[in-house]
Scaffold this motif. Structure first.
Motif, PDB file in Angstrom:
ATOM      1  N   VAL A   1       1.033  -1.310   0.069  1.00 38.82           N
ATOM      2  CA  VAL A   1      -0.312  -0.492  -0.367  1.00 38.82           C
ATOM      3  C   VAL A   1       0.620   1.679  -0.180  1.00 38.82           C
ATOM      4  CG1 VAL A   1      -1.572   1.191   1.536  1.00 38.82           C
ATOM      5  CG2 VAL A   1      -2.072  -1.035   1.704  1.00 38.82           C
ATOM      6  N   LEU A   2       0.681   2.375  -1.239  1.00 39.82           N
ATOM      7  CA  LEU A   2       1.197   3.050  -1.260  1.00 39.82           C
ATOM      8  C   LEU A   2       0.906   4.771   0.739  1.00 39.82           C
ATOM      9  CD1 LEU A   2       3.769   4.887  -2.932  1.00 39.82           C
ATOM     10  CD2 LEU A   2       1.325   5.711  -3.656  1.00 39.82           C
ATOM     11  N   ASN A   3       2.124   4.479   0.594  1.00 37.73           N
ATOM     12  CA  ASN A   3       1.594   5.454   2.142  1.00 37.73           C
ATOM     13  C   ASN A   3       1.942   7.161   1.976  1.00 37.73           C
ATOM     14  OD1 ASN A   3       0.970   3.851   3.601  1.00 37.73           O
ATOM     15  ND2 ASN A   3       3.138   3.853   4.910  1.00 37.73           N
ATOM     16  N   HIS A   4       0.864   8.488   1.947  1.00 40.27           N
ATOM     17  CA  HIS A   4       1.391   9.333   1.661  1.00 40.27           C
ATOM     18  C   HIS A   4       1.480   9.895   2.705  1.00 40.27           C
ATOM     19  CE1 HIS A   4      -1.101   8.954  -2.517  1.00 40.27           C
ATOM     20  NE2 HIS A   4      -1.358   7.926  -1.322  1.00 40.27           N
ATOM     21  N   ARG A   5       2.200  10.871   2.557  1.00 36.56           N
ATOM     22  CA  ARG A   5       2.543  12.474   3.507  1.00 36.56           C
ATOM     23  C   ARG A   5       2.196  13.481   3.233  1.00 36.56           C
ATOM     24  NH1 ARG A   5       8.761  14.006   1.951  1.00 36.56           N
ATOM     25  NH2 ARG A   5       8.037  14.690   0.731  1.00 36.56           N
ATOM     26  N   ILE A   6       0.704  13.433   4.537  1.00 36.51           N
ATOM     27  CA  ILE A   6      -0.546  14.309   4.292  1.00 36.51           C
ATOM     28  C   ILE A   6       0.529  15.839   4.660  1.00 36.51           C
ATOM     29  CG2 ILE A   6      -2.608  14.869   4.676  1.00 36.51           C
ATOM     30  CD1 ILE A   6      -2.446  11.492   3.709  1.00 36.51           C
ATOM     31  N   ARG A   7      -0.245  16.804   4.986  1.00 36.17           N
ATOM     32  CA  ARG A   7       0.312  17.615   5.692  1.00 36.17           C
ATOM     33  C   ARG A   7      -1.125  18.769   5.937  1.00 36.17           C
ATOM     34  NH1 ARG A   7       5.593  21.341   4.564  1.00 36.17           N
ATOM     35  NH2 ARG A   7       5.847  19.414   6.588  1.00 36.17           N
ATOM     36  N   ILE A   8      -1.231  18.329   7.323  1.00 28.25           N
ATOM     37  CA  ILE A   8      -3.053  19.096   7.659  1.00 28.25           C
ATOM     38  C   ILE A   8      -1.995  20.856   8.555  1.00 28.25           C
ATOM     39  CG2 ILE A   8      -4.809  19.319   8.717  1.00 28.25           C
ATOM     40  CD1 ILE A   8      -4.224  16.477   8.472  1.00 28.25           C
ATOM     41  N   THR A   9      -2.502  21.875   7.543  1.00 31.77           N
ATOM     42  CA  THR A   9      -2.186  22.894   9.031  1.00 31.77           C
ATOM     43  C   THR A   9      -3.989  24.186   9.151  1.00 31.77           C
ATOM     44  OG1 THR A   9      -0.790  23.415   6.761  1.00 31.77           O
ATOM     45  CG2 THR A   9      -1.609  25.380   8.616  1.00 31.77           C
ATOM     46  N   LEU A  10      -3.694  23.695  10.172  1.00 32.10           N
ATOM     47  CA  LEU A  10      -5.425  23.873  11.387  1.00 32.10           C
ATOM     48  C   LEU A  10      -4.232  26.059  11.616  1.00 32.10           C
ATOM     49  CD1 LEU A  10      -5.432  20.556  13.302  1.00 32.10           C
ATOM     50  CD2 LEU A  10      -6.950  21.241  11.529  1.00 32.10           C
ATOM     51  N   THR A  11      -5.837  26.610  11.281  1.00 39.61           N
ATOM     52  CA  THR A  11      -5.848  28.043  11.285  1.00 39.61           C
ATOM     53  C   THR A  11      -7.213  28.023  12.816  1.00 39.61           C
ATOM     54  OG1 THR A  11      -6.590  28.936   9.757  1.00 39.61           O
ATOM     55  CG2 THR A  11      -4.753  28.966  10.231  1.00 39.61           C
ATOM     56  N   SER A  12      -6.748  29.357  13.871  1.00 38.34           N
ATOM     57  CA  SER A  12      -8.458  29.476  14.181  1.00 38.34           C
ATOM     58  C   SER A  12      -7.671  30.938  15.236  1.00 38.34           C
ATOM     59  CB  SER A  12      -8.571  28.593  15.103  1.00 38.34           C
ATOM     60  OG  SER A  12      -9.381  28.871  16.275  1.00 38.34           O
ATOM     61  N   ARG A  13      -8.789  31.762  15.362  1.00 40.12           N
ATOM     62  CA  ARG A  13      -8.468  32.779  16.653  1.00 40.12           C
ATOM     63  C   ARG A  13      -8.672  32.106  18.107  1.00 40.12           C
ATOM     64  NH1 ARG A  13     -13.152  36.399  14.735  1.00 40.12           N
ATOM     65  NH2 ARG A  13     -14.171  34.930  14.599  1.00 40.12           N
ATOM     66  N   ASN A  14      -8.974  31.021  17.639  1.00 41.31           N
ATOM     67  CA  ASN A  14      -9.278  30.169  19.192  1.00 41.31           C
ATOM     68  C   ASN A  14      -8.136  29.794  19.356  1.00 41.31           C
ATOM     69  OD1 ASN A  14     -10.017  29.614  21.440  1.00 41.31           O
ATOM     70  ND2 ASN A  14     -12.238  29.760  21.466  1.00 41.31           N
ATOM     71  N   VAL A  15      -7.295  29.566  20.841  1.00 44.07           N
ATOM     72  CA  VAL A  15      -6.188  28.767  20.832  1.00 44.07           C
ATOM     73  C   VAL A  15      -7.097  27.906  21.197  1.00 44.07           C
ATOM     74  CG1 VAL A  15      -3.905  28.101  22.457  1.00 44.07           C
ATOM     75  CG2 VAL A  15      -4.531  30.681  21.582  1.00 44.07           C
ATOM     76  N   LYS A  16      -7.712  27.814  22.285  1.00 46.46           N
ATOM     77  CA  LYS A  16      -8.357  26.720  22.779  1.00 46.46           C
ATOM     78  C   LYS A  16      -8.654  25.329  22.366  1.00 46.46           C
ATOM     79  CE  LYS A  16     -11.048  25.644  27.141  1.00 46.46           C
ATOM     80  NZ  LYS A  16     -12.067  26.319  28.031  1.00 46.46           N
ATOM     81  N   ASN A  17     -10.176  26.168  20.633  1.00 47.60           N
ATOM     82  CA  ASN A  17     -10.270  24.843  20.100  1.00 47.60           C
ATOM     83  C   ASN A  17      -9.585  24.797  19.385  1.00 47.60           C
ATOM     84  OD1 ASN A  17     -12.825  25.746  21.358  1.00 47.60           O
ATOM     85  ND2 ASN A  17     -13.626  26.794  19.322  1.00 47.60           N
ATOM     86  N   LEU A  18      -8.318  25.139  18.741  1.00 44.46           N
ATOM     87  CA  LEU A  18      -7.301  24.684  17.802  1.00 44.46           C
ATOM     88  C   LEU A  18      -6.574  23.378  18.313  1.00 44.46           C
ATOM     89  CD1 LEU A  18      -5.945  25.627  14.872  1.00 44.46           C
ATOM     90  CD2 LEU A  18      -4.323  26.485  16.704  1.00 44.46           C
ATOM     91  N   GLU A  19      -6.301  23.344  19.546  1.00 44.99           N
ATOM     92  CA  GLU A  19      -5.471  22.709  20.624  1.00 44.99           C
ATOM     93  C   GLU A  19      -6.322  21.301  20.756  1.00 44.99           C
ATOM     94  OE1 GLU A  19      -2.539  22.148  21.145  1.00 44.99           O
ATOM     95  OE2 GLU A  19      -2.133  24.124  20.608  1.00 44.99           O
ATOM     96  N   LYS A  20      -8.160  21.322  20.873  1.00 45.28           N
ATOM     97  CA  LYS A  20      -8.881  20.692  21.011  1.00 45.28           C
ATOM     98  C   LYS A  20      -8.649  20.019  19.777  1.00 45.28           C
ATOM     99  CE  LYS A  20     -12.514  18.564  23.045  1.00 45.28           C
ATOM    100  NZ  LYS A  20     -12.506  17.335  22.238  1.00 45.28           N
TER     101      LYS A  20
END
Length: 135
Positions: free
Chosen positions: A36-55
């Protein structure tokens, strides 16, 4: 008369034997599953609220680790601070008093090494969690 010393040519270096060729790729055989070919996936998350972003980051990483995927992150990227300075007075009369507004944008980066089907499952789970946090 003196004779010039005889010069000798340097010995030629032996030529190396040709390198062995890598084996040709195996043809599909019955009973052998292709890797099975493994992909390198980069996910960028942005938010104004740090608490929700960390969750959301922690939910995403725990879901990936449940699937036994290789995870790197969350990498905390620099916070962008958007600033707007404006006059308080609508007409421009009176003393020069100013309001300063700012909005902070927090960013996290997560790298996953996995097949794309598994990542689709994880991301759909994160979208569900994200909508639950907003509403």
């Amino acid at each position: 008369m003196s004779q010039a010393p005889a010069t000798t040519a340097p010995a030629a270096a032996p030529t190396p034997a040709p390198a062995a060729q890598p084996p040709a790729p195996a043809t599909k055989k019955q009973g052998v599953e292709p890797e099975v070919l493994n992909h390198r996936i980069r996910i960028t998350l942005t938010s104004r609220n740090v608490k929700n972003l960390e969750k959301v980051c922690s939910d995403l990483i725990s879901g990936a680790k449940d699937q036994k995927l290789k995870v790197k992150g969350p990498v905390r990227l620099p916070t962008k601070v958007l600033r707007i300075t404006t006059r308080k007075s609508p007409c421009g009369e009176g003393t020069n008093s100013w309001d300063r507004f700012e909005m902070r944008i927090h960013k996290r980066l997560i790298d996953l090494h996995s097949p794309s089907e598994v990542v689709k499952q994880i991301v759909s789970f994160v979208k569900f969690v994200w909508w639950r946090l907003i509403f």
